[in-house]
Design a protein around this motif. Structure first.
Motif, PDB file in Angstrom:
ATOM      1  N   ALA A  53     -10.605   4.726  -1.311  1.00  0.00           N
ATOM      2  CA  ALA A  53     -11.592   3.685  -1.022  1.00  0.00           C
ATOM      3  C   ALA A  53     -13.006   4.274  -1.011  1.00  0.00           C
ATOM      4  O   ALA A  53     -13.935   3.691  -1.580  1.00  0.00           O
ATOM      5  CB  ALA A  53     -11.280   3.028   0.321  1.00  0.00           C
ATOM      6  N   ARG A  54     -13.166   5.434  -0.391  1.00  0.00           N
ATOM      7  CA  ARG A  54     -14.493   6.049  -0.306  1.00  0.00           C
ATOM      8  C   ARG A  54     -15.013   6.420  -1.697  1.00  0.00           C
ATOM      9  O   ARG A  54     -16.206   6.281  -1.988  1.00  0.00           O
ATOM     10  CB  ARG A  54     -14.448   7.287   0.584  1.00  0.00           C
ATOM     11  CG  ARG A  54     -15.801   7.981   0.731  1.00  0.00           C
ATOM     12  CD  ARG A  54     -15.813   9.059   1.793  1.00  0.00           C
ATOM     13  NE  ARG A  54     -15.799   8.473   3.128  1.00  0.00           N
ATOM     14  CZ  ARG A  54     -14.749   8.511   3.940  1.00  0.00           C
ATOM     15  NH1 ARG A  54     -13.637   9.109   3.560  1.00  0.00           N
ATOM     16  NH2 ARG A  54     -14.789   7.959   5.130  1.00  0.00           N
ATOM     17  N   CYS A  60     -10.781   7.255   7.912  1.00  0.00           N
ATOM     18  CA  CYS A  60     -11.168   5.858   8.059  1.00  0.00           C
ATOM     19  C   CYS A  60     -12.580   5.756   8.639  1.00  0.00           C
ATOM     20  O   CYS A  60     -13.047   6.652   9.343  1.00  0.00           O
ATOM     21  CB  CYS A  60     -10.188   5.122   8.974  1.00  0.00           C
ATOM     22  SG  CYS A  60      -8.562   4.886   8.235  1.00  0.00           S
ATOM     23  N   ARG A  62      -5.336   6.920   1.011  1.00  0.00           N
ATOM     24  CA  ARG A  62      -5.890   5.591   0.747  1.00  0.00           C
ATOM     25  C   ARG A  62      -7.366   5.516   1.150  1.00  0.00           C
ATOM     26  O   ARG A  62      -8.181   4.919   0.439  1.00  0.00           O
ATOM     27  CB  ARG A  62      -5.080   4.533   1.494  1.00  0.00           C
ATOM     28  CG  ARG A  62      -3.597   4.427   1.104  1.00  0.00           C
ATOM     29  CD  ARG A  62      -3.419   4.321  -0.389  1.00  0.00           C
ATOM     30  NE  ARG A  62      -2.028   4.118  -0.760  1.00  0.00           N
ATOM     31  CZ  ARG A  62      -1.447   4.657  -1.822  1.00  0.00           C
ATOM     32  NH1 ARG A  62      -2.151   5.464  -2.616  1.00  0.00           N
ATOM     33  NH2 ARG A  62      -0.184   4.415  -2.113  1.00  0.00           N
ATOM     34  N   ALA A  63      -7.713   6.121   2.261  1.00  0.00           N
ATOM     35  CA  ALA A  63      -9.120   6.107   2.690  1.00  0.00           C
ATOM     36  C   ALA A  63      -9.987   6.887   1.709  1.00  0.00           C
ATOM     37  O   ALA A  63     -11.125   6.497   1.409  1.00  0.00           O
ATOM     38  CB  ALA A  63      -9.245   6.686   4.097  1.00  0.00           C
ATOM     39  N   ILE A 106      -2.706   7.302   5.192  1.00  0.00           N
ATOM     40  CA  ILE A 106      -4.079   6.955   5.562  1.00  0.00           C
ATOM     41  C   ILE A 106      -5.086   7.828   4.827  1.00  0.00           C
ATOM     42  O   ILE A 106      -6.078   7.337   4.273  1.00  0.00           O
ATOM     43  CB  ILE A 106      -4.283   7.084   7.083  1.00  0.00           C
ATOM     44  CG1 ILE A 106      -3.368   6.103   7.834  1.00  0.00           C
ATOM     45  CG2 ILE A 106      -5.742   6.831   7.448  1.00  0.00           C
ATOM     46  CD1 ILE A 106      -3.451   6.233   9.343  1.00  0.00           C
ATOM     47  N   LEU A 133     -11.092  -1.819   2.688  1.00  0.00           N
ATOM     48  CA  LEU A 133      -9.649  -1.592   2.648  1.00  0.00           C
ATOM     49  C   LEU A 133      -9.109  -1.700   4.062  1.00  0.00           C
ATOM     50  O   LEU A 133      -9.551  -0.973   4.955  1.00  0.00           O
ATOM     51  CB  LEU A 133      -9.339  -0.205   2.072  1.00  0.00           C
ATOM     52  CG  LEU A 133      -7.879   0.248   2.153  1.00  0.00           C
ATOM     53  CD1 LEU A 133      -6.976  -0.651   1.306  1.00  0.00           C
ATOM     54  CD2 LEU A 133      -7.738   1.712   1.738  1.00  0.00           C
ATOM     55  N   TRP A 134      -8.168  -2.620   4.274  1.00  0.00           N
ATOM     56  CA  TRP A 134      -7.539  -2.808   5.580  1.00  0.00           C
ATOM     57  C   TRP A 134      -6.184  -2.114   5.553  1.00  0.00           C
ATOM     58  O   TRP A 134      -5.333  -2.433   4.729  1.00  0.00           O
ATOM     59  CB  TRP A 134      -7.377  -4.300   5.875  1.00  0.00           C
ATOM     60  CG  TRP A 134      -6.814  -4.588   7.237  1.00  0.00           C
ATOM     61  CD1 TRP A 134      -5.519  -4.466   7.642  1.00  0.00           C
ATOM     62  CD2 TRP A 134      -7.536  -5.054   8.392  1.00  0.00           C
ATOM     63  NE1 TRP A 134      -5.374  -4.811   8.955  1.00  0.00           N
ATOM     64  CE2 TRP A 134      -6.602  -5.174   9.447  1.00  0.00           C
ATOM     65  CE3 TRP A 134      -8.876  -5.391   8.617  1.00  0.00           C
ATOM     66  CZ2 TRP A 134      -6.969  -5.625  10.718  1.00  0.00           C
ATOM     67  CZ3 TRP A 134      -9.231  -5.822   9.884  1.00  0.00           C
ATOM     68  CH2 TRP A 134      -8.290  -5.936  10.917  1.00  0.00           C
ATOM     69  N   ILE A 135      -5.988  -1.168   6.458  1.00  0.00           N
ATOM     70  CA  ILE A 135      -4.729  -0.427   6.548  1.00  0.00           C
ATOM     71  C   ILE A 135      -4.038  -0.779   7.859  1.00  0.00           C
ATOM     72  O   ILE A 135      -4.676  -0.862   8.908  1.00  0.00           O
ATOM     73  CB  ILE A 135      -4.970   1.096   6.476  1.00  0.00           C
ATOM     74  CG1 ILE A 135      -5.450   1.508   5.083  1.00  0.00           C
ATOM     75  CG2 ILE A 135      -3.708   1.868   6.842  1.00  0.00           C
ATOM     76  CD1 ILE A 135      -5.770   2.984   4.960  1.00  0.00           C
ATOM     77  N   GLN A 146       0.804  -1.218   0.000  1.00  0.00           N
ATOM     78  CA  GLN A 146       0.000   0.000   0.000  1.00  0.00           C
ATOM     79  C   GLN A 146       0.839   1.271   0.000  1.00  0.00           C
ATOM     80  O   GLN A 146       0.298   2.377  -0.105  1.00  0.00           O
ATOM     81  CB  GLN A 146      -0.973  -0.015   1.181  1.00  0.00           C
ATOM     82  CG  GLN A 146      -2.000  -1.125   1.077  1.00  0.00           C
ATOM     83  CD  GLN A 146      -3.001  -1.119   2.209  1.00  0.00           C
ATOM     84  OE1 GLN A 146      -3.062  -0.189   3.013  1.00  0.00           O
ATOM     85  NE2 GLN A 146      -3.811  -2.165   2.292  1.00  0.00           N
ATOM     86  N   ALA A 164      -8.514   0.760   9.921  1.00  0.00           N
ATOM     87  CA  ALA A 164      -7.097   0.856  10.262  1.00  0.00           C
ATOM     88  C   ALA A 164      -6.833   0.102  11.557  1.00  0.00           C
ATOM     89  O   ALA A 164      -7.567   0.267  12.538  1.00  0.00           O
ATOM     90  CB  ALA A 164      -6.666   2.310  10.415  1.00  0.00           C
ATOM     91  N   THR A 209     -13.024   1.803   4.934  1.00  0.00           N
ATOM     92  CA  THR A 209     -11.619   1.655   5.316  1.00  0.00           C
ATOM     93  C   THR A 209     -11.521   1.400   6.802  1.00  0.00           C
ATOM     94  O   THR A 209     -12.153   2.088   7.608  1.00  0.00           O
ATOM     95  CB  THR A 209     -10.806   2.913   4.969  1.00  0.00           C
ATOM     96  OG1 THR A 209     -10.896   3.154   3.562  1.00  0.00           O
ATOM     97  CG2 THR A 209      -9.338   2.734   5.344  1.00  0.00           C
TER      98      THR A 209
END
Length: 386
Positions: free
Chosen positions: A164-165, A190, A160-161, A157, A142-144, A125, A173, A171
């Protein structure tokens, strides 16, 4: 509207309002399995402890204040919190997870995929191109994990969040390594944040627990339903002990972090060390991100020796003060070889892809004097020299 309280005030607050009988400053423990109803039609606030319990309510209220969450659930382990996040997904939903995530998370995701309950894509990621390719197809979650365990890689974060949104995905975390005192993923976009409360939140290495928190009240209700239906909720006693541990969290994490920074700087000067992974080093990858989304580097670090597994085994065998064990975040400093301990459930080829080598050592820094810890690490280097 009252001004938000600082973290040290939140954890020191006794919540006497949750003890309606005596308003005790030191919270009581309610180990009962059930509670009396006034009548068959009048459901009390606390009716059955698998569903609701005052000690869990106290803990989740405190954690929600720390994370800025609408609420959440307290589970019987960190793994139960992770499972809860996946239980609510529809059959066949796709999850995107870090290729270098905690070994227990990898094992759970891989097992659920084998049973065709979910589909999972493991991706670096921190690599924009790889991440963009991974999110081209539809996904649900999505797993962070940042910093990642064990290589302390930093993921953006907020970016990436947001990605995903924009694709209709949630998301989550894993904030176990930093705690809400060093990072607040919900503030960065998140939807969910999870913890193994076994670790630094409790800090005393004497119980298991987990927590899953959400920013949306409707999601909180859904998590409460699934946790109750699955019997994943934590016990009254463990919840009360985690609240006790939280009282000293700010003091502990300040001390552990300061010692970890000193050890990382010392290790970086050792010729026997190939690489040091610690967000507090100026030379570390993602230093700008650390400054943008963290309130400190944390108490975890890892380092690679030169020479493979035999060298790593000799090094840890020479240590006297630091304990060879696979947990983290407690009062005692622990060391482990992730390839054979915390990540042994991850196939060798997956470990290699993630960069987890046989001579990688992970250090969870405790409360001992830093001079004593450095002296013990020096014993390991002396053994290598001999």
């Amino acid at each position: 509207m009252s001004k938000p309280k600082k973290p040290c005030t939140i954890v020191a607050a006794a919540h006497p309002d949750l003890d309606p009988a005596y308003r005790s400053v030191g919270p009581a423990i309610w180990p009962t399995d059930t509670f009396e109803w006034a009548s068959p039609a009048e459901k009390p606030a606390f009716d059955y402890s698998r569903t609701v319990n005052p000690n869990r309510a106290m803990l989740i209220r405190t954690l929600s204040e720390l994370e800025g969450a609408a609420g959440g659930v307290v589970t019987n382990s960190g793994q139960a919190a992770a499972l809860l996040a996946f239980l609510r997904l529809p059959a066949g939903a796709r999850v995107i997870a870090p290729h270098d995530c905690y070994g227990g998370t990898y094992r759970l995701l891989e097992a659920l995929e084998r049973q065709c309950k979910i589909r999972c894509t493991f991706v670096d990621q921190t690599n924009d191109a790889a991440f963009d390719r991974a999110i081209e197809d539809e996904f649900a979650l999505l797993w962070i994990e940042t910093p990642s365990n064990p290589l302390m890689r930093i993921t953006d974060i907020r970016r990436r969040a947001a990605a995903a949104r924009s694709r209709g995905a949630l998301t989550i975390a894993d904030n176990t390594l930093l705690s809400p005192l060093r990072q607040r993923p919900l503030d960065l976009g998140c939807d969910l944040v999870c913890h193994s409360t076994t670790k630094v939140l409790n800090g005393h290495a004497d119980l298991f627990g987990g927590a899953l928190l959400a920013s949306d009240p409707a999601m909180v209700e859904e998590l409460e339903w699934w946790s109750n239906a699955g019997g994943l909720n934590g016990s009254a006693f463990d919840s009360s002990q985690i609240v006790r541990g939280l009282r000293t969290l700010p003091l502990r994490i300040d001390r552990q972090e300061a010692t970890a920074t000193r050890i990382a700087e010392w290790l970086a000067e050792r010729p026997e060390v190939k690489a040091v992974y610690y967000p507090g080093l100026d030379s570390s990858d993602g230093a700008e991100l650390v400054a943008a989304q963290q309130f400190g580097p944390g108490f975890m670090l890892s380092f690679e020796l030169r020479g493979g597994k035999p060298v790593a085994d000799r090094f840890v065998g020479a240590l006297d003060l630091i304990t060879l064990a696979s947990s983290l975040g407690g009062f005692s400093t622990l060391i482990c070889t992730p390839s054979t301990m915390t990540h042994r459930g991850m196939p060798v080829e997956a470990q290699e892809k993630a960069g987890i080598s046989a001579d990688l050592l992970r250090l969870s820094v405790g409360l001992e004097d830093p001079d004593d810890l450095i002296a013990d690490l020096n014993r390991g280097f002396t053994r290598l020299g001999s």
